[in-house]
Design a protein around this motif. Sequence first.
Motif, mmCIF file in Angstrom:
data_model
loop_
_atom_site.group_PDB
_atom_site.id
_atom_site.type_symbol
_atom_site.label_atom_id
_atom_site.label_comp_id
_atom_site.label_asym_id
_atom_site.label_seq_id
_atom_site.Cartn_x
_atom_site.Cartn_y
_atom_site.Cartn_z
ATOM 1 N N ALA A 1 97.550 12.785 56.043
ATOM 2 C CA ALA A 1 97.131 13.427 57.280
ATOM 3 C C ALA A 1 96.325 12.448 58.122
ATOM 4 N N LEU A 2 96.540 12.477 59.400
ATOM 5 C CA LEU A 2 95.814 11.599 60.302
ATOM 6 C C LEU A 2 94.802 12.369 61.145
ATOM 7 N N ARG A 3 94.453 13.550 60.655
ATOM 8 C CA ARG A 3 93.620 14.404 61.494
ATOM 9 C C ARG A 3 92.242 13.810 61.747
ATOM 10 N N TRP A 4 91.813 12.834 60.912
ATOM 11 C CA TRP A 4 90.505 12.239 61.133
ATOM 12 C C TRP A 4 90.590 10.901 61.851
ATOM 13 N N SER A 5 91.776 10.523 62.263
ATOM 14 C CA SER A 5 91.988 9.225 62.907
ATOM 15 C C SER A 5 92.178 9.368 64.403
ATOM 16 N N ALA A 6 91.512 8.486 65.151
ATOM 17 C CA ALA A 6 91.898 8.339 66.552
ATOM 18 C C ALA A 6 93.309 7.761 66.579
ATOM 19 N N MET A 7 94.037 8.034 67.623
ATOM 20 C CA MET A 7 95.413 7.567 67.737
ATOM 21 C C MET A 7 95.642 6.944 69.103
ATOM 22 N N GLY A 8 96.532 5.986 69.137
ATOM 23 C CA GLY A 8 96.840 5.336 70.392
ATOM 24 C C GLY A 8 98.338 5.224 70.618
ATOM 25 N N TRP A 9 98.718 5.254 71.885
ATOM 26 C CA TRP A 9 100.083 4.951 72.310
ATOM 27 C C TRP A 9 100.066 3.606 73.034
ATOM 28 N N PHE A 10 101.014 2.756 72.680
ATOM 29 C CA PHE A 10 101.203 1.469 73.329
ATOM 30 C C PHE A 10 102.655 1.375 73.775
ATOM 31 N N ARG A 11 102.950 0.388 74.589
ATOM 32 C CA ARG A 11 104.335 0.147 74.975
ATOM 33 C C ARG A 11 104.568 -1.350 75.110
ATOM 34 N N GLN A 12 105.829 -1.710 74.940
ATOM 35 C CA GLN A 12 106.198 -3.114 75.038
ATOM 36 C C GLN A 12 107.523 -3.227 75.764
ATOM 37 N N ALA B 1 110.132 0.755 78.594
ATOM 38 C CA ALA B 1 109.586 -0.009 77.469
ATOM 39 C C ALA B 1 109.902 0.735 76.171
ATOM 40 N N VAL B 2 109.623 0.067 75.061
ATOM 41 C CA VAL B 2 109.595 0.752 73.774
ATOM 42 C C VAL B 2 108.161 1.235 73.563
ATOM 43 N N GLN C 1 101.314 5.819 51.250
ATOM 44 C CA GLN C 1 101.786 5.041 52.391
ATOM 45 C C GLN C 1 102.062 5.993 53.550
ATOM 46 N N VAL C 2 101.423 5.736 54.668
ATOM 47 C CA VAL C 2 101.634 6.561 55.847
ATOM 48 C C VAL C 2 102.827 6.035 56.617
ATOM 49 N N GLN C 3 103.666 6.950 57.050
ATOM 50 C CA GLN C 3 104.774 6.578 57.925
ATOM 51 C C GLN C 3 104.614 7.315 59.240
ATOM 52 N N LEU C 4 104.843 6.587 60.316
ATOM 53 C CA LEU C 4 104.786 7.163 61.655
ATOM 54 C C LEU C 4 106.181 7.138 62.251
ATOM 55 N N VAL C 5 106.578 8.255 62.842
ATOM 56 C CA VAL C 5 107.892 8.344 63.465
ATOM 57 C C VAL C 5 107.722 8.795 64.909
ATOM 58 N N GLU C 6 108.098 7.925 65.838
ATOM 59 C CA GLU C 6 108.075 8.267 67.253
ATOM 60 C C GLU C 6 109.434 8.824 67.650
ATOM 61 N N SER C 7 109.425 9.769 68.565
ATOM 62 C CA SER C 7 110.665 10.355 69.056
ATOM 63 C C SER C 7 110.459 10.867 70.471
ATOM 64 N N GLY C 8 111.562 11.220 71.120
ATOM 65 C CA GLY C 8 111.484 11.825 72.441
ATOM 66 C C GLY C 8 111.854 10.903 73.584
ATOM 67 N N GLY C 9 112.115 9.641 73.289
ATOM 68 C CA GLY C 9 112.499 8.720 74.337
ATOM 69 C C GLY C 9 113.895 9.008 74.858
ATOM 70 N N GLY C 10 114.265 8.293 75.912
ATOM 71 C CA GLY C 10 115.601 8.475 76.472
ATOM 72 C C GLY C 10 115.744 7.774 77.790
ATOM 73 N N GLY D 1 108.979 2.913 66.946
ATOM 74 C CA GLY D 1 109.096 2.912 68.397
ATOM 75 C C GLY D 1 110.211 3.809 68.898
ATOM 76 N N THR D 2 110.083 4.217 70.164
ATOM 77 C CA THR D 2 111.119 4.997 70.830
ATOM 78 C C THR D 2 111.323 4.418 72.221
#
Length: 120
Positions: free
Chosen positions: A28-39, A92-93, A1-10, A113-114
């Motif tokens: 490892a997600l090294r073979w995956s494209a990644m995206g940032w979204f906001r809400q 946004a988050v 199970q992959v877990q993603l942790v966002e940080s750095g917001g404020g 989310g952050t």
Amino acid sequence: QVQLVESGGGLVQAGDSLRLSCTASGRALRWSAMGWFRQAPGKEREFVAGVDWSGGSTSYADSVKGRFTISRDNAKNTVYLQMDSLKPEDTAVYYCGPGSSNLPAGYSYWGQGTQVTVSS
């Protein structure tokens, strides 16, 4: 199970900068494209930026182009979002997920989310 942790917001003022991080554990997600979204409150989740598996190809929403920079460090299993010249409308988050679409439906899971709050 992959877990993603966002940080750095404020909470920052307009014109300030923040750097968000999205770190994966469990696989490892090294073979995956990644995206940032906001809400933002009362709004749909929207695409912000995307990066391919190598970091060599990036894409941005028009609203953040020239101000935000997405990058990744596959050795650290981490994707970054450098946000400069922040505006109140960037409040946004922010979420990250593995995928290459600019639509939320193209992502099967997200981090928690952050929160980013930009005051005028």
